[in-house]
Design a protein around this motif. Structure first.
Motif, PDB file in Angstrom:
ATOM      1  N   GLU A 162      59.555  97.143  22.796  1.00  0.00           N
ATOM      2  CA  GLU A 162      59.139  96.817  21.434  1.00  0.00           C
ATOM      3  C   GLU A 162      58.018  95.783  21.470  1.00  0.00           C
ATOM      4  OE1 GLU A 162      62.370  95.636  18.909  1.00  0.00           O
ATOM      5  OE2 GLU A 162      63.765  97.016  19.884  1.00  0.00           O
ATOM      6  N   VAL A 163      57.090  95.918  20.527  1.00  0.00           N
ATOM      7  CA  VAL A 163      56.008  94.947  20.379  1.00  0.00           C
ATOM      8  C   VAL A 163      55.930  94.519  18.920  1.00  0.00           C
ATOM      9  CG1 VAL A 163      54.668  95.904  22.285  1.00  0.00           C
ATOM     10  CG2 VAL A 163      54.287  96.749  19.981  1.00  0.00           C
ATOM     11  N   GLN A 164      55.348  93.353  18.694  1.00  0.00           N
ATOM     12  CA  GLN A 164      55.178  92.860  17.336  1.00  0.00           C
ATOM     13  C   GLN A 164      53.739  92.423  17.137  1.00  0.00           C
ATOM     14  OE1 GLN A 164      57.669  89.422  16.771  1.00  0.00           O
ATOM     15  NE2 GLN A 164      57.136  88.521  18.744  1.00  0.00           N
ATOM     16  N   ILE A 192      51.086  90.020  15.355  1.00  0.00           N
ATOM     17  CA  ILE A 192      50.949  88.713  14.719  1.00  0.00           C
ATOM     18  C   ILE A 192      49.526  88.591  14.193  1.00  0.00           C
ATOM     19  CG2 ILE A 192      51.008  86.223  15.068  1.00  0.00           C
ATOM     20  CD1 ILE A 192      53.048  86.685  17.280  1.00  0.00           C
ATOM     21  N   GLU A 249      48.932  91.447  19.527  1.00  0.00           N
ATOM     22  CA  GLU A 249      50.051  92.357  19.740  1.00  0.00           C
ATOM     23  C   GLU A 249      50.843  91.832  20.935  1.00  0.00           C
ATOM     24  OE1 GLU A 249      50.493  97.108  19.292  1.00  0.00           O
ATOM     25  OE2 GLU A 249      49.308  96.458  21.011  1.00  0.00           O
ATOM     26  N   VAL A 292      58.240  91.909  22.311  1.00  0.00           N
ATOM     27  CA  VAL A 292      59.492  91.283  21.872  1.00  0.00           C
ATOM     28  C   VAL A 292      60.283  90.948  23.132  1.00  0.00           C
ATOM     29  CG1 VAL A 292      61.640  91.597  20.593  1.00  0.00           C
ATOM     30  CG2 VAL A 292      59.493  92.568  19.709  1.00  0.00           C
ATOM     31  N   SER A 334      63.305  92.920  24.515  1.00  0.00           N
ATOM     32  CA  SER A 334      63.201  94.379  24.670  1.00  0.00           C
ATOM     33  C   SER A 334      62.665  94.782  26.038  1.00  0.00           C
ATOM     34  CB  SER A 334      62.289  94.946  23.583  1.00  0.00           C
ATOM     35  OG  SER A 334      60.951  94.508  23.771  1.00  0.00           O
TER      36      SER A 334
END
Length: 448
Positions: free
Chosen positions: A386-388, A390, A398, A401, A404
């Protein structure tokens, strides 16, 4: 001509290992084995091709083919150089589209992704050692990395800005941008041009040959741009085929620094803007391109293939995908012929221009930062599930997480890094070993 055609076909089938390996194969066969061209003329042509956007190995083949047999020789050499890759990537793309969700195939590409990550990091180190010769070049590399990684700056803007900095730096007499001249020797042999088919007396091309080359260059531009214009007019700019034609035509004129430099930008656009691919699939395509003959930029055919496969909306999705892949290849390589046929007659003038040489040096330095971004982008999507995103003002990051992390992928990537940097294993051995490990983990039930 018959012997030349057989030789170019042989070179094409042996052209594994990226541009460095491909150029080495051409040098061994054309300079040492035949010899059809001397070491000086070979490097002369290579320097010219390094000034151009696009795959320098394919353009070098086109240029030498043109030197030997005119426009017809250039077309034969350049086309044969990419033909095995076109066929191989298309066949693998079909298998991927049909069976990509089969566990065994997924396991194969799971292993390849780890190896590709190590190979891209190796490219960062190799290009960095050659390009970052002073503090100015190192600053350019850092700024390029920050621009694309943290601010999502378009790759073409980074390349053009670096070229402008290098050009102005040379024109103002800054020592850091002084032309170094040449790209070094290729291979170990140095064949006297007097002993070759193409001696130094051929340096000045007859005016008729120049005119023919220029006409061929104009024709190549027309054959490149006419289909793009027709697709946009007939289907509209929002149609996937028009998008593929326009997007990859843009890539064809800004791909300085080789395939690795442009892949991060292509991946970000194909995944984020157009939705043609999922993040990990760019790595799958790169794995295909690394293990098949031909230019590494052939991975773009896989991108166009999947884009049309998913977005065309045809009942026969594989037919749409095939056309999308071939269209991508056409708009990627047709400009290469145009650049060679238009530019080769003026090669001496271009090579003697110090400001232009400094611009290329600056672009190469910026490419180091861009390739580093590609490596980090790949690592985020290989090792973490998973990535988030910002976003704070112009800042756009990018990031993974932390919870993950995929420990199996991380372990495979670590093994690949050890194989590449510590054991100094070749690319083929690393790719094959990673693929076998991926399949073994699948067989043992250790992959999700």
């Amino acid at each position: 001509m018959a012997e030349a055609t057989r030789t170019w076909a042989r070179i094409a089938l042996l052209s594994f290992g990226g541009p460095a390996g491909q150029i080495a194969v051409m040098h061994r066969i054309l300079v040492e084995e035949k010899p059809w061209i001397g070491d000086g003329r070979f490097l002369h042509a290579l320097n010219f091709c390094m000034l151009l956007p696009g795959p320098e190995a394919q353009q070098l083949a086109t240029y030498v083919g043109w030197l030997m047999h005119g426009v017809r020789g250039g077309l034969i050499a350049g086309t044969l150089f990419v033909l095995p890759g076109v066929v191989a990537i298309m066949a693998l793309s079909w298998l991927y589209a049909l069976y990509g969700d089969v566990g065994l195939v997924e396991a194969l590409f799971f292993g390849l992704k780890a190896a590709i990550l190590a190979i891209v990091l190796q490219a960062v180190v190799r290009v960095g050692r050659r390009a970052l010769k002073n503090d100015a070049m190192r600053v350019l590399a850092v700024l390029s990395f920050v621009a694309i990684f943290a601010f999502d700056a378009p790759f073409p803007v980074i390349v053009l800005t670096a070229a402008l900095v290098g050009f102005l730096g040379a024109r103002t007499g800054l020592r850091a941008f002084a032309s170094g001249g040449g790209h070094g020797s290729v291979g170990g042999a140095h064949v006297d041009d007097a002993e070759t088919l193409l001696g130094e007396e051929m340096a000045e091309m007859p005016s008729a040959a120049r005119r023919t080359a220029l006409k061929a260059g104009v024709a190549a531009i027309a054959l490149w741009l006419a289909p793009v214009a027709l697709l946009v007019l007939a289907l509209g700019s929002g149609n996937v085929f028009a998008e593929i034609a326009v997007f990859f035509s843009k890539m064809a004129v800004v791909t300085f620094g080789g395939a690795y430099a442009v892949l991060a930008y292509v991946a970000q656009e194909a995944v984020g803007t157009y939705g043609w691919l999922r993040p990990g699939e760019m790595l799958d395509g790169l794995g295909m391109a690394e293990t098949t003959p031909g230019p590494l930029i052939m991975v773009l055919q896989f991108v166009g293939f999947l884009g049309a496969f998913r977005e065309a909306g045809w009942d026969n999705a594989l037919l749409a995908a095939t056309l999308g892949g071939l269209l991508t290849t056409w708009v990627t390589f047709a400009p290469c012929f145009a650049f060679i046929f238009l530019g080769a007659p003026y090669m001496e003038r271009l090579r003697s221009n110090r400001a232009l040489s400094a611009a290329l040096t600056a672009v190469t330095a910026s490419v180091v930062g861009v390739i580093l971004n590609l490596a980090i982008w790949f690592a985020i999507h290989v090792i973490w599930r998973e990535v988030q995103l910002i976003e704070i003002g112009p800042l756009s990051l990018e990031l993974p997480v932390p919870g993950s992390i995929d420990w199996m992928a991380a372990a495979l990537a670590a093994l690949a890094l050890i194989a590449v940097f510590r054991l100094k294993l070749g690319m083929t051995a690393v790719l094959a070993g990673a693929a076998v490990l991926g399949i073994a983990l699948h067989a043992a039930g250790l992959l999700p």
